[in-house]
Design an enzyme around this catalytic site. Structure first.
Site, PDB file in Angstrom:
ATOM      1  N   ARG A  17       0.842  -1.205   0.000  1.00  0.00           N
ATOM      2  CA  ARG A  17       0.000   0.000   0.000  1.00  0.00           C
ATOM      3  C   ARG A  17       0.880   1.260   0.000  1.00  0.00           C
ATOM      4  NH1 ARG A  17      -0.605   4.685   2.530  1.00  0.00           N
ATOM      5  NH2 ARG A  17      -0.393   3.715   4.576  1.00  0.00           N
ATOM      6  N   HIS A 211       3.804   4.489  12.842  1.00  0.00           N
ATOM      7  CA  HIS A 211       4.073   4.476  11.397  1.00  0.00           C
ATOM      8  C   HIS A 211       5.109   5.568  11.124  1.00  0.00           C
ATOM      9  CE1 HIS A 211       2.518   4.209   7.093  1.00  0.00           C
ATOM     10  NE2 HIS A 211       3.067   5.406   7.072  1.00  0.00           N
ATOM     11  N   HIS A 213       8.286   7.275   8.781  1.00  0.00           N
ATOM     12  CA  HIS A 213       9.024   7.391   7.517  1.00  0.00           C
ATOM     13  C   HIS A 213      10.460   7.807   7.842  1.00  0.00           C
ATOM     14  CE1 HIS A 213       5.944   6.898   4.304  1.00  0.00           C
ATOM     15  NE2 HIS A 213       5.151   7.004   5.358  1.00  0.00           N
ATOM     16  N   CYS A 244       3.724   9.506   0.803  1.00  0.00           N
ATOM     17  CA  CYS A 244       2.420  10.055   0.454  1.00  0.00           C
ATOM     18  C   CYS A 244       2.578  11.032  -0.712  1.00  0.00           C
ATOM     19  CB  CYS A 244       1.823  10.786   1.660  1.00  0.00           C
ATOM     20  SG  CYS A 244       0.290  11.643   1.255  1.00  0.00           S
ATOM     21  N   ASN A 253       8.980   4.686   3.803  1.00  0.00           N
ATOM     22  CA  ASN A 253       8.729   4.171   5.146  1.00  0.00           C
ATOM     23  C   ASN A 253      10.037   3.652   5.727  1.00  0.00           C
ATOM     24  OD1 ASN A 253       6.050   3.520   3.551  1.00  0.00           O
ATOM     25  ND2 ASN A 253       5.513   3.495   5.702  1.00  0.00           N
TER      26      ASN A 253
HETATM   27  N1  COA Z   1     -12.927   4.709  -4.461  1.00  0.00           N
HETATM   28  C1  COA Z   1     -13.132   4.919  -5.793  1.00  0.00           C
HETATM   29  N2  COA Z   1     -13.619   6.053  -6.309  1.00  0.00           N
HETATM   30  C2  COA Z   1     -13.926   7.039  -5.434  1.00  0.00           C
HETATM   31  C3  COA Z   1     -13.738   6.892  -4.053  1.00  0.00           C
HETATM   32  C4  COA Z   1     -13.218   5.676  -3.570  1.00  0.00           C
HETATM   33  N3  COA Z   1     -12.996   5.458  -2.280  1.00  0.00           N
HETATM   34  N4  COA Z   1     -14.141   8.023  -3.450  1.00  0.00           N
HETATM   35  C5  COA Z   1     -14.572   8.851  -4.420  1.00  0.00           C
HETATM   36  N5  COA Z   1     -14.435   8.261  -5.619  1.00  0.00           N
HETATM   37  C6  COA Z   1     -14.774   8.822  -6.935  1.00  0.00           C
HETATM   38  C7  COA Z   1     -16.195   9.316  -7.001  1.00  0.00           C
HETATM   39  O1  COA Z   1     -17.055   8.275  -7.325  1.00  0.00           O
HETATM   40  C8  COA Z   1     -16.105  10.366  -8.090  1.00  0.00           C
HETATM   41  O2  COA Z   1     -16.015   9.723  -9.339  1.00  0.00           O
HETATM   42  P1  COA Z   1     -16.520  10.414 -10.690  1.00  0.00           P
HETATM   43  O3  COA Z   1     -15.635  11.612 -10.921  1.00  0.00           O
HETATM   44  O4  COA Z   1     -16.322   9.357 -11.725  1.00  0.00           O
HETATM   45  O5  COA Z   1     -17.946  10.793 -10.432  1.00  0.00           O
HETATM   46  C9  COA Z   1     -14.731  10.994  -7.835  1.00  0.00           C
HETATM   47  O6  COA Z   1     -13.975   9.987  -7.160  1.00  0.00           O
HETATM   48  C10 COA Z   1     -14.808  12.247  -6.992  1.00  0.00           C
HETATM   49  O7  COA Z   1     -15.511  11.953  -5.789  1.00  0.00           O
HETATM   50  P2  COA Z   1     -15.454  12.920  -4.514  1.00  0.00           P
HETATM   51  O8  COA Z   1     -16.213  12.300  -3.405  1.00  0.00           O
HETATM   52  O9  COA Z   1     -15.829  14.304  -4.939  1.00  0.00           O
HETATM   53  O10 COA Z   1     -13.931  12.848  -4.137  1.00  0.00           O
HETATM   54  P3  COA Z   1     -12.806  13.972  -4.137  1.00  0.00           P
HETATM   55  O11 COA Z   1     -12.371  14.275  -5.519  1.00  0.00           O
HETATM   56  O12 COA Z   1     -13.217  15.097  -3.263  1.00  0.00           O
HETATM   57  O13 COA Z   1     -11.624  13.152  -3.417  1.00  0.00           O
HETATM   58  C11 COA Z   1     -11.060  11.337  -1.965  1.00  0.00           C
HETATM   59  C12 COA Z   1     -11.772  12.663  -2.119  1.00  0.00           C
HETATM   60  C13 COA Z   1     -10.968  11.055  -0.481  1.00  0.00           C
HETATM   61  C14 COA Z   1     -11.848  10.269  -2.683  1.00  0.00           C
HETATM   62  C15 COA Z   1      -9.633  11.439  -2.597  1.00  0.00           C
HETATM   63  O14 COA Z   1      -9.012  12.609  -2.178  1.00  0.00           O
HETATM   64  C16 COA Z   1      -8.774  10.249  -2.237  1.00  0.00           C
HETATM   65  O15 COA Z   1      -9.005   9.144  -2.703  1.00  0.00           O
HETATM   66  N6  COA Z   1      -7.731  10.459  -1.400  1.00  0.00           N
HETATM   67  C17 COA Z   1      -6.858   9.396  -0.955  1.00  0.00           C
HETATM   68  C18 COA Z   1      -5.419   9.799  -1.135  1.00  0.00           C
HETATM   69  C19 COA Z   1      -4.474   8.730  -0.636  1.00  0.00           C
HETATM   70  O16 COA Z   1      -4.714   7.550  -0.801  1.00  0.00           O
HETATM   71  N7  COA Z   1      -3.362   9.180  -0.031  1.00  0.00           N
HETATM   72  C20 COA Z   1      -2.352   8.305   0.443  1.00  0.00           C
HETATM   73  C21 COA Z   1      -2.751   7.469   1.598  1.00  0.00           C
HETATM   74  S1  COA Z   1      -2.803   8.321   3.121  1.00  0.00           S
HETATM   75 ZN    ZN Z   2       3.072   6.474   5.266  1.00  0.00          ZN
END
Ligand code: COA
Ligand code: ZN
Length: 315
Positions: A17, A211, A213, A244, A253
């Site tokens: 991950r 956790h 890094h 990240c 990490n």
């Molecule tokens: N899995 C898959 N798709 C997702 C999702 C999820 N968990 N959450 C939202 N989406 C999709 C929505 O369906 C939407 O799709 P569309 O454009 O096709 O309609 C799109 O993403 C936007 O959705 P929204 O709720 O407005 O999300 P956002 O753009 O505000 O982003 C997160 C919010 C949380 C989904 C995004 O910032 C994210 O995934 N962050 C994680 C980052 C990460 O993993 N960092 C490292 C680990 S700490």
């Molecule tokens: Zn980390």
């Protein structure tokens, strides 16, 4: 110091991950599955096998379903999925993750950069996820991470009271597991000891994960400080991969085989096969297309002795 080093140290492997999420070169689903299965064979009891986040945010892990469905579930291994929101939780449950790891940063700025929402919105979403998990047919455990717990690349110092209070809030919401994450390697051993002591006053050691890094080279020093303060579970990534993508200057990490080597050398029980682990780590450059930061896979163990050169034998 009068310290026995008898207490087992649990390593949670996060390379599939945290390790792969920042990699530019696409790693095939079959290779991710093979990596996770090989890690399970090394003796890990906990593996963070992927995340269910927006594929636009983290394209490298967009195959989470296929990965979770492809791995051979080894008995006694908890396969963890990182989840940012309700949609992620639903996907993780459908993919039969054993534990959901919900993530929110202590600092508002990093939470907005990483999760595109305020901390309040993250927490409200977690409440819905807890209810979803409590109603799930199969037992699934919950962990929540306080990211940027030791410092934020945008805001700098993070208030320790706030970190303790977020951990308390998670527990009150019904989330048993707590991770304190040093997202960009800003922690130092004194700070770690202080915060771990404070959090352990509220959270049993069996539920707490650290956790770290190694961004500024303090990763393993922080592990020892936390272990001395009573922490027993640590995230680490094979080869020292990781970071990240939404934190400027993020890097790997702490390296799993370097940590396991530390444990083996000091007599701390970790239960991981270091020889197999080093062998696996040496396959990483072929997988990700570049050298990796870990040191023990390059140097070998202390006991991997070298042949004495001819000129020395002649003396
Ligand atoms: N899995 C898959 N798709 C997702 C999702 C999820 N968990 N959450 C939202 N989406 C999709 C929505 O369906 C939407 O799709 P569309 O454009 O096709 O309609 C799109 O993403 C936007 O959705 P929204 O709720 O407005 O999300 P956002 O753009 O505000 O982003 C997160 C919010 C949380 C989904 C995004 O910032 C994210 O995934 N962050 C994680 C980052 C990460 O993993 N960092 C490292 C680990 S700490
Ligand atoms: Zn980390």
């Amino acid at each position: 110091m009068n310290f026995a080093y008898k207490e087992p140290l649990i390593v949670q492997e996060v390379a599939p991950r945290d390790g792969l999420q920042i990699e530019k070169q696409w790693v095939e689903t079959a290779d991710k599955i093979a990596l996770i299965d090989a890690l399970a064979a090394c003796g890990f009891t906990r593996i963070e096998a992927g995340s269910f986040v927006s594929p636009k945010a983290i394209p490298a892990l967009r195959d989470g379903e296929a990965v979770f469905n492809g791995i051979v579930r080894k008995e006694g291994v908890i396969y963890v999925a990182l989840v940012p929101n309700m949609k992620g939780a639903e996907r993780a449950l459908a993919a039969r993750a054993n534990e959901l790891n919900l993530v929110m940063s202590a600092s508002q700025t990093h939470n907005r950069a990483n999760m595109r929402m305020s901390c309040e919105d993250s927490l409200a979403g977690f409440g819905d996820i807890v209810r979803l998990v409590q109603g799930a047919s199969a037992p699934v455990s919950l962990n929540a991470t306080v990211a940027t717990a030791f410092g934020c690349p945008f805001e700098g110092r993070v208030d320790e009271d706030r970190v303790v209070s977020i951990a308390r809030t998670y527990r009150e919401m019904g989330i048993a597991g707590i991770t304190l994450a040093d997202t960009t390697g800003m922690a130092n051993p004194r700070q770690v000891a202080r915060l771990v002591e404070r959090v352990l006053a509220e959270v049993p050691a069996a539920d707490l994960t650290l956790h770290f890094h190694n961004t500024r080279g303090l990763g393993l020093a922080n592990v020892l400080a936390a272990y001395h303060a009573g922490a027993r579970r640590f995230d680490a990534a094979l080869g020292g991969l990781g970071g990240c993508p939404f934190a400027p200057g993020a890097s790997g990490n702490i390296c799993t085989e370097d940590l396991v080597n530390l444990c083996d050398e000091m007599g701390i029980p970790a239960g991981i096969d270091l020889v197999q682990l080093i062998r696996l780590s040496r396959t990483l450059p072929g997988l990700v297309g570049h050298e990796v930061p870990g040191q023990v896979a390059k140097a070998g163990r202390n006991c991997d002795l070298h042949a004495v050169p001819e000129y020395v034998r002649a003396i």
